[in-house]
Design an enzyme around this catalytic site. Structure first.
Site, mmCIF file in Angstrom:
data_model
loop_
_atom_site.group_PDB
_atom_site.id
_atom_site.type_symbol
_atom_site.label_atom_id
_atom_site.label_comp_id
_atom_site.label_asym_id
_atom_site.label_seq_id
_atom_site.Cartn_x
_atom_site.Cartn_y
_atom_site.Cartn_z
ATOM 1 C CE LYS A 172 11.754 -3.361 33.158
ATOM 2 N NZ LYS A 172 12.424 -2.668 32.166
ATOM 3 C CB SER A 252 9.805 -0.775 30.193
ATOM 4 O OG SER A 252 11.056 -1.621 30.149
ATOM 5 C CB SER A 276 13.821 0.507 29.399
ATOM 6 O OG SER A 276 12.738 0.467 28.303
#
Length: 557
Positions: A172, A252, A276
C-alpha cells in the site's frame, strides 16, 4: 595479435547485431502497449444510477499521474516477454498459492524473473485497457526484474516453499520503500522519497521482491467526508474487478485488495485504522488480517493514529496470509507498542479445525442468507454455534482519537521518515497546499482534514476517551466471549471493525460467498488480543471446508 583482435571485434559485432536484430524482431511481434486517456463522461454518468451513493464518481483516472509512467522504466524488459510466454505461464501462477509457486520454481517450471515479468505484463495488459483497468497500482519498482534475476542465480534447493523468498509483493502506498516514492495517494507527498518502513526491511531481509505500490483511499481515507472509497489524486479511482464501477472496492487498502483479487501480485500488504484491511479484503474476495496492535511495526508508514494503526497481510489464501505474516513480524525498538512474537503462523494453521470450536454468531446477522449458509457449514463441520445478541452501543469520541493522533503523528512522520523534498510539515500546511489547486488535488474536498484543526480535545481528555472506548468495545465482545467460552465471534465484512479497532482485537476476513448480483462478502473472525494463530487456524479450516473464493470473471485471461 592483430588477427586475434580483428577476430574478437568481429565476434562482438556479430553478437551485437544479433541482439539488435532480436530486439527489432521482438518489437515487431510485441508492439509496446500505450495507455490512451479517454472521455470518462459516459462512465461517470453511469455511476449516478448506482444504489451505493459513494460510487457517484467525479473522475476515474488520475489527473496527476500518466499511467504509461507506471511501467515506462520496465518496458525494455517486457520487449522480450511475449503474449505467448504470458499465456504459457498462466497455469503456473494464476490463483496459485505461495507453496505451489515455490515448488514449481524448484522444479524448474518457472523462474523468479518469469514470475515477476508475468505480473508486470499482466498489470500493463489490464491497466492500459480503459474497459478493464482497475487503477490498483500507483507505481512499479524499476529494479524488481534485476532483483529477481539475482535470486535466480542462487541455489534453490534449500529454499523453503513456505517462505516469501522471491515472491513479488505490492505494498500500500503509505508504506515506506527506500527506492520508491511513498505518496499516501496525495499530491503533497508525490515526491516523498521516504525511508523504508520496518516491515519493508523485514521483507527485503527475507528476499521478497517489492513489486511496487498499490493505490489507496487518499491519506488512508482520512481526508474527505462521504467521498468514494478507493480514490486518490495520484492513483485515481480504484475499481472492483467483480463489478467494475458497480461495486465499491472498500477502503482504504483498496488497491491492495483489488490487485490481489485480480492476480496482479502474489500478495499485498495493507494498513488498517478501522476497517481498512477488512473492508477491501471482503469486497474483493481475498483474505485479510488486521492484527492486534503491536504485532507488526508501524515505523515508516504514513500515519493516521498511533493508537489504532496497524499494517496487515492481504492474500488469496489463508496459507499465504500466514506466510506473509511470518515474514514481517519482529520487534521494532522505534515503535513503542511493538511486541516480540515468537510464533510460526504457518505451522500453527496446520492444527486448524472447526470441530468443537465455539463460535459466537450474531443473531441479527443471520438475516443475511450468505452469513447463515456460512454458519450452517461451520456447524456441519463440527463447530459449536452459540447465538448471541450484543447490545448496541455507541463509540463516543472515536473521531477525536483519529483527529488528535493525526494532528500529532503526521509531523513526527514527516520529520523522521519523509524525504527532504516534502514542503508540508503538518495538517495545516497540507490543507493550504490542497487549496492551491482544489480541482486536481481535492475534488471531493478535505472536510476531515479541516475537522482535525477544529478539534480542540486536550491530551487529558483524549486519554479518557481512549480508555472509555476500549472498555466499551471489550465489554461488547467479552460479555459473550467469557460467558459462553467462545473461541471467536463471527461478523460480516467490516461490520464490527470499529469495535475491534478500539478494543485492539485482531480480526481475519475470509471469502464467504457472493450476492445474487455477484458482490463478494467475507466472513470475519474476531478474537481477543494476540489470537492471530487461532484466527488463522479457524480461517484456514473454514476456507478448506468451503472454498468460496472465485476468480473475477473478466480477469481470468
Amino acid at each position: 595479435m592483430k588477427n586475434v583482435s580483428f577476430f574478437l571485434f568481429a565476434i562482438f559485432v556479430f553478437i551485437a547485431c544479433k541482439k539488435q536484430d532480436k530486439t527489432e524482431t521482438q518489437l515487431e511481434k510485441e508492439p509496446r502497449v500505450v495507455w490512451q486517456p479517454y472521455d470518462e463522461a459516459a462512465d461517470l454518468a453511469a455511476t449516478e444510477m448506482l444504489e451505493q451513493t459513494r460510487m457517484h464518481l467525479k473522475l476515474i483516472n488520475s489527473k496527476v499521474l500518466d499511467k504509461n509512467d507506471i511501467w515506462k522504466t520496465l518496458e525494455p524488459e517486457l520487449d522480450f516477454f511475449s503474449e505467448e510466454k504470458y499465456n504459457d505461464l498462466k497455469k503456473f501462477i494464476l490463483e496459485k498459492n505461495i507453496p505451489t509457486i515455490q515448488q514449481q520454481i524448484k522444479d524448474g517450471k518457472l523462474t523468479y524473473e518469469e514470475l515477476t515479468l508475468f505480473y508486470i505484463y499482466r498489470i500493463r495488459k489490464y491497466e492500459s485497457d480503459n474497459a478493464l483497468s482497475l487503477n490498483s497500482v500507483i507505481s512499479l519498482n524499476p529494479k524488481v526484474v534485476e532483483q529477481a534475476r539475482d535470486l535466480d542465480k542462487m541455489d534453490k534447493k534449500n529454499i523453503d516453499i513456505n517462505s516469501i523468498f522471491g515472491m513479488p509483493i505490492l505494498l500500500k502506498d503509505n508504506i515506506g520503500t527506500k527506492d520508491m516514492v511513498t505518496t499516501a495517494g496525495a499530491v503533497a507527498l508525490q515526491n516523498n522519497k521516504s525511508k523504508s518502513a520496518f516491515i519493508t526491511e523485514r521483507l527485503l531481509d527475507k528476499n521478497a521482491l517489492i513489486l511496487g505500490k498499490a493505490n489507496l483511499s487518499e491519506w488512508a481515507y482520512f481526508l474527505c467526508s462521504g467521498c468514494p472509497v478507493g480514490y486518490s489524486a495520484i492513483g485515481g479511482q480504484t475499481l472492483n474487478p467483480y463489478g467494475r464501477m458497480v461495486f465499491e472496492t472498500g477502503g482504504s487498502s483498496s488497491g491492495s485488495g483489488v490487485a490481489v483479487a485480480a492476480n496482479f501480485c502474489v500478495a499485498a500488504i495493507g494498513t488498517e485504522t478501522s476497517g481498512s484491511i477488512l473492508s477491501p479484503s471482503s469486497q474483493n474476495s481475498v483474505v485479510g488480517l488486521k492484527p492486534t496492535i503491536g504485532v507488526l511495526s508501524r515505523t515508516g508508514i504514513v500515519p493516521i493514529s498511533s493508537t489504532l494503526d496497524t499494517p496487515g497481510p492481504m492474500t488469496k489464501s489463508v496459507i499465504d496470509n500466514a506466510i506473509l505474516l511470518n515474514a514481517v513480524i519482529g520487534k521494532d525498538d522505534n515503535d513503542v507498542i511493538s511486541k516480540a512474537i515468537d510464533i510460526n503462523f504457518m505451522d500453527s494453521i496446520k492444527e486448524g479445525s472447526l470441530k468443537e470450536k465455539r463460535f459466537g454468531v450474531i443473531k441479527e446477522l443471520l438475516e443475511d442468507s450468505i452469513y447463515k449458509i456460512a454458519v450452517e457449514k461451520i456447524k456441519k463441520a463440527g463447530g459449536e454455534i452459540i447465538e448471541i445478541e450484543p447490545e448496541r452501543v455507541q463509540l463516543p469520541g472515536f473521531l477525536s482519537i483519529l483527529n488528535i493522533d493525526m494532528k500529532n503523528d503526521l509531523p513526527v512522520y514527516i520529520s523522521t521518515q519523509s524525504g527532504s523534498d516534502i514542503t508540508v510539515k503538518n495538517i495545516k500546511d497540507a490543507i493550504v497546499f490542497n487549496q492551491q489547486d482544489s480541482i486536481k488535488r481535492i475534488p471531493y474536498g478535505q472536510q476531515l482534514f479541516e475537522g482535525i484543526l477544529a478539534d480542540s480535545t486536550t491530551t487529558e481528555e483524549l486519554n479518557v476517551i481512549k480508555e472509555n472506548l476500549k472498555t466499551i468495545a471489550r465489554n461488547y465482545f467479552d460479555t459473550h466471549i467469557d460467558k459462553h467460552q467462545l473461541d471467536v465471534i463471527l461478523s460480516i465484512n467490516n461490520y464490527h471493525a470499529g469495535y475491534a479497532a478500539v478494543a485492539k482485537y485482531p480480526a481475519l476476513t475470509v471469502p464467504m460467498g457472493y450476492t445474487g448480483k455477484g458482490e463478494p462478502k467475507g466472513l470475519t473472525f474476531i478474537a481477543k488480543p494476540f489470537s492471530e494463530a487461532l484466527l488463522l487456524q479457524l480461517g484456514y479450516a473454514y476456507e478448506q471446508a468451503t472454498k468460496e473464493r472465485k476468480e473475477p470473471a473478466n480477469y481470468m485471461d
